[in-house]
Write a protein that holds these residues in place. Structure first.
Motif, mmCIF file in Angstrom:
data_model
loop_
_atom_site.group_PDB
_atom_site.id
_atom_site.type_symbol
_atom_site.label_atom_id
_atom_site.label_comp_id
_atom_site.label_asym_id
_atom_site.label_seq_id
_atom_site.Cartn_x
_atom_site.Cartn_y
_atom_site.Cartn_z
ATOM 1 N N ILE A 144 0.843 -1.206 0.000
ATOM 2 C CA ILE A 144 0.000 0.000 0.000
ATOM 3 C C ILE A 144 0.870 1.245 0.000
ATOM 4 O O ILE A 144 0.648 2.175 -0.788
ATOM 5 N N GLU A 145 1.869 1.290 0.866
ATOM 6 C CA GLU A 145 2.746 2.467 0.938
ATOM 7 C C GLU A 145 3.528 2.665 -0.359
ATOM 8 O O GLU A 145 3.705 3.806 -0.806
ATOM 9 N N GLU A 146 3.988 1.574 -0.967
ATOM 10 C CA GLU A 146 4.697 1.691 -2.242
ATOM 11 C C GLU A 146 3.773 2.214 -3.344
ATOM 12 O O GLU A 146 4.186 3.028 -4.172
ATOM 13 N N CYS A 147 2.526 1.765 -3.364
ATOM 14 C CA CYS A 147 1.559 2.274 -4.341
ATOM 15 C C CYS A 147 1.252 3.742 -4.094
ATOM 16 O O CYS A 147 1.186 4.539 -5.048
ATOM 17 N N LEU A 156 -8.417 -3.132 0.502
ATOM 18 C CA LEU A 156 -7.145 -3.094 1.217
ATOM 19 C C LEU A 156 -6.767 -1.656 1.544
ATOM 20 O O LEU A 156 -6.138 -1.388 2.564
ATOM 21 N N TYR A 157 -7.145 -0.736 0.646
ATOM 22 C CA TYR A 157 -6.908 0.692 0.867
ATOM 23 C C TYR A 157 -7.935 1.464 0.062
ATOM 24 O O TYR A 157 -8.230 1.107 -1.090
ATOM 25 N N ILE A 165 -7.198 0.239 -3.482
ATOM 26 C CA ILE A 165 -6.595 -1.070 -3.720
ATOM 27 C C ILE A 165 -7.572 -2.134 -3.234
ATOM 28 O O ILE A 165 -7.971 -2.120 -2.067
ATOM 29 N N LEU A 166 -7.933 -3.033 -4.145
ATOM 30 C CA LEU A 166 -8.881 -4.093 -3.831
ATOM 31 C C LEU A 166 -8.235 -5.448 -4.056
ATOM 32 O O LEU A 166 -7.468 -5.631 -5.007
ATOM 33 N N ASN A 167 -8.573 -6.390 -3.203
ATOM 34 C CA ASN A 167 -8.253 -7.795 -3.432
ATOM 35 C C ASN A 167 -9.537 -8.398 -3.986
ATOM 36 O O ASN A 167 -10.527 -8.539 -3.267
ATOM 37 N N VAL A 168 -9.524 -8.706 -5.281
ATOM 38 C CA VAL A 168 -10.720 -9.211 -5.958
ATOM 39 C C VAL A 168 -10.549 -10.704 -6.199
ATOM 40 O O VAL A 168 -9.570 -11.130 -6.811
ATOM 41 N N HIS A 170 -6.524 -5.272 -7.683
ATOM 42 C CA HIS A 170 -6.982 -4.222 -8.587
ATOM 43 C C HIS A 170 -6.640 -2.899 -7.923
ATOM 44 O O HIS A 170 -7.150 -2.598 -6.836
ATOM 45 N N ILE A 171 -5.782 -2.131 -8.557
ATOM 46 C CA ILE A 171 -5.335 -0.845 -8.022
ATOM 47 C C ILE A 171 -5.898 0.239 -8.939
ATOM 48 O O ILE A 171 -5.714 0.183 -10.162
ATOM 49 N N TYR A 172 -6.594 1.198 -8.364
ATOM 50 C CA TYR A 172 -7.253 2.259 -9.125
ATOM 51 C C TYR A 172 -6.652 3.609 -8.754
ATOM 52 O O TYR A 172 -6.440 3.890 -7.568
#
Length: 184
Positions: free
Chosen positions: A8-11, A53-54, A61-64, A139-141
């Protein structure tokens, strides 16, 4: 070892560095290089689900977990880019383009375990898990995924309408029920 908080922090740092998908795609590609570590950190999926996740204004950030054999209607992401990282299974995407007041198919891509692929801000796509197994993906948006304004397209006549979150939940529930009955 995959660490959710570090990812999450890296994203977040990647978005702060470059508000396009490019830096986040690199972070995601590094994570997808060890799919077993993601499974260990996030848990072995048992049914289709969507886990936040965030969630913030600049990033979601989703875990799908795609249920087996689900077909999600064509939809957009409210003018935000996405990066999809598959860490288990397969996710097929059909890409669509606007043609008058409807859409038409414009291409396709299959994402397999280990893949990390960007989707542009204006992408319209449908998602299919064509396998009899669950598919796990991050899935990162590049924005607030849950903000109003997303559209979907009627699968019968391909006309645009507001996104129906309850209908998507129903699709997940029905696909999960089919998966459980086949497993029994």
């Amino acid at each position: 070892m995959f660490d959710v908080d570090r990812f999450i922090e890296e994203c977040r740092a990647a978005v702060a560095e470059d508000d396009s998908h490019k830096a986040v795609r690199e972070v995601t590609a590094r994570a997808m290089a060890d799919p077993a570590a993601l499974l260990k950190a996030l848990g072995e999926p048992t049914e289709g689900s969507l886990q936040k996740l965030y969630h913030g204004d600049e990033l979601t950030i989703l875990n799908v977990i795609w249920p087996a054999e689900i077909v999600l209607r064509p939809h957009n992401h409210n003018n935000i880019w996405a990066v999809i990282g598959v860490y288990g299974g397969r996710e097929d995407n059909i890409f669509w383009r606007r043609k008058g007041d409807r859409i038409e198919a414009a291409g396709a891509a299959s994402l397999m375990t280990g893949d990390a692929a960007p989707l542009g801000k204006d992408i319209i796509h449908s998602v299919i898990n064509p396998t009899g197994k669950l598919t796990a993906a991050l899935h990162i948006y590049g924005g607030d995924f849950f903000n109003d304004g997303r559209s979907e397209w009627n699968p019968e006549d391909l006309t645009e309408r507001p996104f129906d979150f309850q209908e998507s939940q129903r699709q997940f529930e029905e696909a999960n029920a089919r998966f459980r009955s086949k497993a029994a």
